[in-house]
Motif scaffolding. Structure first.
Motif, PDB file in Angstrom:
ATOM      1  N   VAL A   2       0.792  -1.093  -0.012  1.00 54.35           N
ATOM      2  CA  VAL A   2       0.198  -0.089   0.076  1.00 54.35           C
ATOM      3  C   VAL A   2       0.723   1.191  -0.013  1.00 54.35           C
ATOM      4  CG1 VAL A   2      -0.247   0.140   2.532  1.00 54.35           C
ATOM      5  CG2 VAL A   2      -1.844   1.263   1.091  1.00 54.35           C
ATOM      6  N   GLN A   3       0.379   2.197  -0.701  1.00 55.85           N
ATOM      7  CA  GLN A   3       1.144   3.472  -0.665  1.00 55.85           C
ATOM      8  C   GLN A   3       0.432   4.353  -0.051  1.00 55.85           C
ATOM      9  OE1 GLN A   3       1.702   4.293  -5.137  1.00 55.85           O
ATOM     10  NE2 GLN A   3       3.960   3.598  -4.753  1.00 55.85           N
ATOM     11  N   LEU A   4       0.860   5.273   0.868  1.00 56.13           N
ATOM     12  CA  LEU A   4       0.240   6.361   1.537  1.00 56.13           C
ATOM     13  C   LEU A   4       0.760   7.815   1.386  1.00 56.13           C
ATOM     14  CD1 LEU A   4       0.518   4.302   4.891  1.00 56.13           C
ATOM     15  CD2 LEU A   4      -1.301   4.253   3.588  1.00 56.13           C
ATOM     16  N   ALA A  28      -7.223  -3.140  -0.521  1.00 55.50           N
ATOM     17  CA  ALA A  28      -7.137  -3.784   0.900  1.00 55.50           C
ATOM     18  C   ALA A  28      -6.999  -2.923   1.969  1.00 55.50           C
ATOM     19  CB  ALA A  28      -6.053  -4.727   0.736  1.00 55.50           C
ATOM     20  N   PHE A  29      -7.062  -1.531   1.705  1.00 59.95           N
ATOM     21  CA  PHE A  29      -6.650  -0.322   2.425  1.00 59.95           C
ATOM     22  C   PHE A  29      -7.559  -0.403   3.677  1.00 59.95           C
ATOM     23  CE2 PHE A  29      -4.769   3.386   3.847  1.00 59.95           C
ATOM     24  CZ  PHE A  29      -5.707   4.210   4.360  1.00 59.95           C
ATOM     25  N   SER A  30      -8.889  -0.805   3.585  1.00 61.22           N
ATOM     26  CA  SER A  30      -9.940  -0.743   4.567  1.00 61.22           C
ATOM     27  C   SER A  30      -9.556  -1.866   5.671  1.00 61.22           C
ATOM     28  CB  SER A  30     -11.197  -0.902   4.185  1.00 61.22           C
ATOM     29  OG  SER A  30     -11.482  -2.179   3.553  1.00 61.22           O
ATOM     30  N   MET A  31      -8.731  -2.877   5.382  1.00 57.09           N
ATOM     31  CA  MET A  31      -8.130  -4.081   6.099  1.00 57.09           C
ATOM     32  C   MET A  31      -6.987  -3.669   7.042  1.00 57.09           C
ATOM     33  SD  MET A  31      -8.861  -6.965   3.369  1.00 57.09           S
ATOM     34  CE  MET A  31      -8.616  -8.222   4.504  1.00 57.09           C
ATOM     35  N   TYR A  32      -6.555  -2.419   6.806  1.00 59.03           N
ATOM     36  CA  TYR A  32      -5.273  -2.193   7.638  1.00 59.03           C
ATOM     37  C   TYR A  32      -5.672  -1.518   8.658  1.00 59.03           C
ATOM     38  CZ  TYR A  32      -1.999  -3.520   3.688  1.00 59.03           C
ATOM     39  OH  TYR A  32      -1.180  -4.258   2.779  1.00 59.03           O
ATOM     40  N   THR A  33      -4.903  -1.747   9.892  1.00 62.78           N
ATOM     41  CA  THR A  33      -4.874  -0.653  10.944  1.00 62.78           C
ATOM     42  C   THR A  33      -3.936   0.594  10.481  1.00 62.78           C
ATOM     43  OG1 THR A  33      -5.327  -2.410  12.901  1.00 62.78           O
ATOM     44  CG2 THR A  33      -3.833  -0.379  13.390  1.00 62.78           C
ATOM     45  N   TYR A  94       3.446  11.401  10.199  1.00 59.03           N
ATOM     46  CA  TYR A  94       3.447  10.119   9.404  1.00 59.03           C
ATOM     47  C   TYR A  94       2.228   9.439   9.604  1.00 59.03           C
ATOM     48  CZ  TYR A  94       8.406  11.460   8.981  1.00 59.03           C
ATOM     49  OH  TYR A  94       9.559  11.986   8.807  1.00 59.03           O
ATOM     50  N   CYS A  95       1.777   9.109   8.407  1.00 57.82           N
ATOM     51  CA  CYS A  95       0.723   7.907   8.387  1.00 57.82           C
ATOM     52  C   CYS A  95       1.338   6.380   8.242  1.00 57.82           C
ATOM     53  CB  CYS A  95       0.036   8.234   7.414  1.00 57.82           C
ATOM     54  SG  CYS A  95      -1.356   7.181   7.059  1.00 57.82           S
ATOM     55  N   ALA A  96       0.810   5.732   8.860  1.00 58.16           N
ATOM     56  CA  ALA A  96       1.356   4.127   8.773  1.00 58.16           C
ATOM     57  C   ALA A  96       0.131   3.053   8.594  1.00 58.16           C
ATOM     58  CB  ALA A  96       2.414   3.979  10.107  1.00 58.16           C
ATOM     59  N   ALA A  97       0.716   2.130   7.920  1.00 57.89           N
ATOM     60  CA  ALA A  97      -0.459   1.024   7.781  1.00 57.89           C
ATOM     61  C   ALA A  97       0.254  -0.454   8.251  1.00 57.89           C
ATOM     62  CB  ALA A  97      -0.824   1.172   6.323  1.00 57.89           C
ATOM     63  N   ALA A 106       2.043  -3.560  14.457  1.00 64.80           N
ATOM     64  CA  ALA A 106       3.002  -3.571  13.473  1.00 64.80           C
ATOM     65  C   ALA A 106       2.938  -3.163  12.102  1.00 64.80           C
ATOM     66  CB  ALA A 106       3.379  -5.145  13.366  1.00 64.80           C
ATOM     67  N   PHE A 107       3.690  -1.993  12.039  1.00 62.81           N
ATOM     68  CA  PHE A 107       3.403  -1.088  10.931  1.00 62.81           C
ATOM     69  C   PHE A 107       4.535  -1.601   9.714  1.00 62.81           C
ATOM     70  CE2 PHE A 107       0.077   0.886  12.313  1.00 62.81           C
ATOM     71  CZ  PHE A 107       0.055   1.420  13.660  1.00 62.81           C
ATOM     72  N   ALA A 108       3.861  -1.761   8.378  1.00 62.08           N
ATOM     73  CA  ALA A 108       4.733  -2.136   7.334  1.00 62.08           C
ATOM     74  C   ALA A 108       5.210  -1.168   6.350  1.00 62.08           C
ATOM     75  CB  ALA A 108       4.395  -3.270   6.829  1.00 62.08           C
ATOM     76  N   TYR A 109       4.211   0.143   6.276  1.00 58.78           N
ATOM     77  CA  TYR A 109       4.209   1.120   5.234  1.00 58.78           C
ATOM     78  C   TYR A 109       4.093   2.365   5.797  1.00 58.78           C
ATOM     79  CZ  TYR A 109       3.067  -3.208   2.658  1.00 58.78           C
ATOM     80  OH  TYR A 109       3.188  -4.642   2.216  1.00 58.78           O
ATOM     81  N   TRP A 110       4.890   3.151   5.237  1.00 57.05           N
ATOM     82  CA  TRP A 110       4.572   4.772   5.817  1.00 57.05           C
ATOM     83  C   TRP A 110       4.792   5.683   4.640  1.00 57.05           C
ATOM     84  CZ3 TRP A 110       7.248   0.997   8.458  1.00 57.05           C
ATOM     85  CH2 TRP A 110       7.191   0.901   9.828  1.00 57.05           C
ATOM     86  N   GLY A 111       3.844   6.845   4.940  1.00 61.03           N
ATOM     87  CA  GLY A 111       3.901   7.796   3.987  1.00 61.03           C
ATOM     88  C   GLY A 111       5.237   8.748   4.284  1.00 61.03           C
ATOM     89  N   GLN A 112       5.203   9.741   3.388  1.00 60.83           N
ATOM     90  CA  GLN A 112       6.499  10.588   3.303  1.00 60.83           C
ATOM     91  C   GLN A 112       6.227  11.588   4.512  1.00 60.83           C
ATOM     92  OE1 GLN A 112       3.641  11.374   1.594  1.00 60.83           O
ATOM     93  NE2 GLN A 112       3.204  13.354   1.835  1.00 60.83           N
ATOM     94  N   GLY A 113       5.236  11.988   5.095  1.00 63.35           N
ATOM     95  CA  GLY A 113       5.282  12.961   6.301  1.00 63.35           C
ATOM     96  C   GLY A 113       4.687  14.225   5.850  1.00 63.35           C
ATOM     97  N   THR A 114       4.123  15.182   6.959  1.00 65.72           N
ATOM     98  CA  THR A 114       3.611  16.354   6.701  1.00 65.72           C
ATOM     99  C   THR A 114       4.043  16.914   7.842  1.00 65.72           C
ATOM    100  OG1 THR A 114       1.915  17.591   6.188  1.00 65.72           O
ATOM    101  CG2 THR A 114       1.361  15.723   7.598  1.00 65.72           C
ATOM    102  N   GLN A 115       4.606  18.199   7.740  1.00 64.80           N
ATOM    103  CA  GLN A 115       5.190  19.094   8.891  1.00 64.80           C
ATOM    104  C   GLN A 115       4.075  19.993   9.302  1.00 64.80           C
ATOM    105  OE1 GLN A 115       8.570  19.492   9.925  1.00 64.80           O
ATOM    106  NE2 GLN A 115       7.310  20.482  11.657  1.00 64.80           N
ATOM    107  N   VAL A 116       3.765  19.727  10.771  1.00 64.10           N
ATOM    108  CA  VAL A 116       3.128  20.440  11.788  1.00 64.10           C
ATOM    109  C   VAL A 116       3.824  21.347  12.368  1.00 64.10           C
ATOM    110  CG1 VAL A 116       1.281  20.475  13.365  1.00 64.10           C
ATOM    111  CG2 VAL A 116       1.279  19.051  11.488  1.00 64.10           C
ATOM    112  N   THR A 117       3.652  22.657  12.471  1.00 66.28           N
ATOM    113  CA  THR A 117       4.486  23.606  13.314  1.00 66.28           C
ATOM    114  C   THR A 117       3.581  24.385  14.337  1.00 66.28           C
ATOM    115  OG1 THR A 117       6.185  23.669  11.720  1.00 66.28           O
ATOM    116  CG2 THR A 117       6.169  25.595  13.350  1.00 66.28           C
ATOM    117  N   VAL A 118       3.394  24.365  15.405  1.00 65.81           N
ATOM    118  CA  VAL A 118       2.551  25.238  16.236  1.00 65.81           C
ATOM    119  C   VAL A 118       3.534  26.161  16.809  1.00 65.81           C
ATOM    120  CG1 VAL A 118       0.962  25.173  18.185  1.00 65.81           C
ATOM    121  CG2 VAL A 118       1.492  23.200  16.773  1.00 65.81           C
ATOM    122  N   SER A 119       3.236  27.497  16.632  1.00 68.32           N
ATOM    123  CA  SER A 119       3.936  28.562  16.806  1.00 68.32           C
ATOM    124  C   SER A 119       3.087  29.946  16.633  1.00 68.32           C
ATOM    125  CB  SER A 119       5.181  28.772  16.179  1.00 68.32           C
ATOM    126  OG  SER A 119       5.894  29.949  16.574  1.00 68.32           O
TER     127      SER A 119
END
Length: 120
Positions: A2-4, A28-33, A94-97, A106-119
């Protein structure tokens, strides 16, 4: 496999809100945690929220009561709504599946990430 792809990060003032999105590929995305974890500079990676395939959710103590994870299986999307944001929430998210294994995950797949800055 899966790609995230995450989106929705940005700069927000303390006390503000953001909603992150994670779009997954494949029927199969809906089957993942699905989990959201975060990495801040100089800190350990932290799993902040998880939603299982049947919709059960779990949160880290640091975000409980402020963050809400949800999924729209028809759109292959998982959301992380973040309210009452604090400077210490600043991180790359990061999102993980994966799957649930007993009392853990147990996560096997990760996305590229998105930056959150609180300031201010």
């Amino acid at each position: 496999q899966v790609q995230l792809v995450e989106s929705g990060g940005g700069l927000v003032q303390p006390g503000g809100s953001l909603r992150l999105s994670c779009v997954g590929s494949g029927s199969a995305f809906s089957m993942y945690t699905i989990g959201w974890d975060r990495q801040a500079p100089g800190k350990e990676r932290e799993l902040v929220a998880v939603v299982t395939s049947d919709g059960s959710d779990e949160y880290a103590d640091s975000v409980k009561g402020r963050f809400t994870i949800s999924r729209d299986s028809a759109k292959n999307t998982v959301f992380l709504k973040m309210n009452s944001l604090k400077p210490e929430d600043t991180a790359v998210y990061y999102c993980a599946a994966g799957r649930q294994t007993g009392n853990s995950y147990a996560f096997a797949y990760w996305g590229q990430g998105t930056q959150v800055t609180v300031s201010s």
